[in-house]
Write an enzyme that holds these catalytic residues in place. Sequence first.
Site, PDB file in Angstrom:
ATOM      1  N   GLU A   1      54.363  36.773  -7.169  1.00  0.00           N
ATOM      2  CA  GLU A   1      53.571  36.311  -7.635  1.00  0.00           C
ATOM      3  C   GLU A   1      53.138  35.584  -9.565  1.00  0.00           C
ATOM      4  OE1 GLU A   1      53.024  40.780  -9.720  1.00  0.00           O
ATOM      5  OE2 GLU A   1      51.413  39.648 -11.527  1.00  0.00           O
TER       6      GLU A   1
ATOM      7  N   HIS B   1      56.369  34.712 -19.560  1.00  0.00           N
ATOM      8  CA  HIS B   1      55.119  35.321 -19.296  1.00  0.00           C
ATOM      9  C   HIS B   1      54.246  34.218 -19.867  1.00  0.00           C
ATOM     10  CE1 HIS B   1      51.992  38.260 -19.562  1.00  0.00           C
ATOM     11  NE2 HIS B   1      52.973  39.912 -19.398  1.00  0.00           N
TER      12      HIS B   1
ATOM     13  N   GLU C   1      50.598  50.852 -17.111  1.00  0.00           N
ATOM     14  CA  GLU C   1      48.920  50.251 -17.080  1.00  0.00           C
ATOM     15  C   GLU C   1      48.112  51.167 -16.884  1.00  0.00           C
ATOM     16  OE1 GLU C   1      50.739  46.832 -14.107  1.00  0.00           O
ATOM     17  OE2 GLU C   1      51.336  45.986 -16.086  1.00  0.00           O
TER      18      GLU C   1
ATOM     19  N   ASP D   1      58.706  41.662 -16.190  1.00  0.00           N
ATOM     20  CA  ASP D   1      57.466  42.016 -15.016  1.00  0.00           C
ATOM     21  C   ASP D   1      57.874  40.496 -14.359  1.00  0.00           C
ATOM     22  OD1 ASP D   1      55.876  42.801 -13.152  1.00  0.00           O
ATOM     23  OD2 ASP D   1      54.266  42.614 -15.148  1.00  0.00           O
TER      24      ASP D   1
END
Length: 713
Positions: A404, A532, A302, A376
Amino acid sequence: MAVLGLALFLPTLPAAAEDGHDLWLRYLPVQESRVAAYRAQATELAAATATPTQRVARDELLRGLQGLLGTAPAVVPKAGRAGALLVGTPASSPQLRALKLDLSTLGEEGYLVRSVRIDGRAATVVAANTDVGALYGAFHFLRLIQTAQPLDALDIREVPRTKVRVLNHWDNLDRYVERGYAGESIFDWHRLPGWKDPRYTDYARANASIGINGTVLNNVNTSAQMLTPMYLEKAAALAEVFRPFGIKVYLSARFSAPIEIGGLKTADPLDPAVRRWWKAKTDEVYRIIPGFGGFLVKANSEGQPGPQDYGRSHADGANMLAEALAPHGGIVMWRAFVYSHEEPDDRAKQAYTEFVPYDGRFAPNVLVQVKNGAIDFQPREPFHPLFGAMPETPLMMEFQITKEYLGFATHLAYLAPMYEEALRADTHASGPGSTVARVVDGSLDGHALTGMAGVANIGVDRNWSGSHFDQANWFAFGRLAWDPYLEAEAIARDWVKMTFSTDPAVVDPVVAMMMGSREAVVDYMTPLGLHHLMGRGHHYGPAPWVAGGPRADWTSVYYHRADAKGIGFDRSATGSNAVAQYAPPLAAQFGDLSTVPEEFLLWFHHVPWDHRMASGRTLWDELVLRYGRGVDYVTGMRRTWDGLAGKIDPERHAQVAAFLAIQEQEAQWWRDASIAYFQTFSKRPLPAGAAPPAHDLEYYQALQFPFAPGDGK
Ligand code: BDP
């Protein structure tokens, strides 16, 4: 310490106001009927106080017993009376030494809690080889009382199954917490080192009470400033507070620091000047922070700098730092959360592709830190295929404690079932029974260096975690890092008893509610293997329509691939073939539409809308039903919680009730927005009984949240 002879004893009525600050270390009076028996088993305390760790163990016992039993035991140099509590190590206590307990298998952190006889009188001993082992034992002893266990006939032997049990704070030096939903960072960098907030001590107590022995103070996306003397001095002040509690300080290291703060032209890990710089820097870190633990590194991920910027490998980068740390006994935690800008391959495959070729090429003091799943921290992912695929390299688990992707702090989602699912997954790496837990604890491949990391959910909020129930995820992480084989339900039981009440009328419904809560999130956000699909950037709320932008694998459409025919990411042999990264039996199971577990259906396959599910329903109908089931579960949690009014202190009860109402609305929002969107592809009616979305798709797509918390900066 004065002994209070309180005749009046408070029963376990809900306290007038509790704000959650005391976490699971509330030490409120136990049920009146149990007081006498407990007091008789903690009449006096013999515990050395020569070292800081011995003193914190003694203080914690006194504080805990005073609170729980209304009176602290008399502090004595030697256990004499019946019901004495003897705490220490053979080195700290001749009396303990004389008991000749077998401590040989306890290592440096294990302990015994055992009922013994001293001079013919019943006593309890908390024994360990080290002071910190005894501290862990002291917390265990208190937990027995907090959870209303009997104290007679104790024979407890605990040894942690992993070595490095660390929190990863994604905290920036300006106190902004990336993916933090509990306010700003507890680390008050500006006022450190001069001001050591008492919170640091409570933080250390809480961590030690669950066996956490390390903390990475700064974000993986870190500034090189962290390694300048000014900030090292600040970190040293924290390390000093944490040290008596057995907690080491680690730092995230920015790979390009030699350029940014060292004035070098390169950060090439094979450049001798760069290597010299890191050695000197590491020596300096150890001079300033004695007992420093090591570095955590996010490299070539990233946009972060890394060895690949110079054509070098992850192993080259990690080994350079490992060499600098080795003389001090430090370790490198090198993250495997990588996916490249250039590589157009399925993102789920990239970490495996990049790391497996380097198996066995990392220095002995390197742990490769792998997220539980390959994408993730989604509400549900199959276990990461790196587990089991790098037998020559110690792999440490990285779980996310901060939610998150599971509703931030307002949604009640108990994560231990998710952690447990990952840990129990069978990699089949060396035949059946090769579980992820056995990779992580080193037993599968014979590694001594082992660990588990949890991305912290801690901030300056009064209750630390942004919600009362999120404290359970911190607690559960610590317990599972200590013993990855513990059961999520047993951990929940302990936590509820310690946090709310030991009354079964509270414990049973609350534990039941917690146990299904993560599955509910899966249902209302991403059922059947979807993943996602959240809002761009801040990750708040549903946004399955996200498309375009800088990279395809930061969009939702990349992952769900819905079209007129069906939905899901084909990772079978006909698609990206990510299934081939698993051991053959799993590759076969996941790769075949008729054998893939339904919870991973759309993770591994692109499936026609009319595909028949095990229930007999079509995929479309099943999807709609799962979304609704998730919402219904939240409605059920609200009902359960409302029924507990009067049994939980009003302040905490009210906040949880309000949060559950928010969760219900947001679950409904997730369901409605997702169904409205996917229906534009399925073009099928909703199954009978399913309510249409409250708004049309445009309404959901127009919602904007520019100030949602925790966004990456
Ligand atoms: C993602 C987060 C991002 C982190 C990244 C990581 O969105 O903020 O920096 O993980 O783990 O989940 O490095």
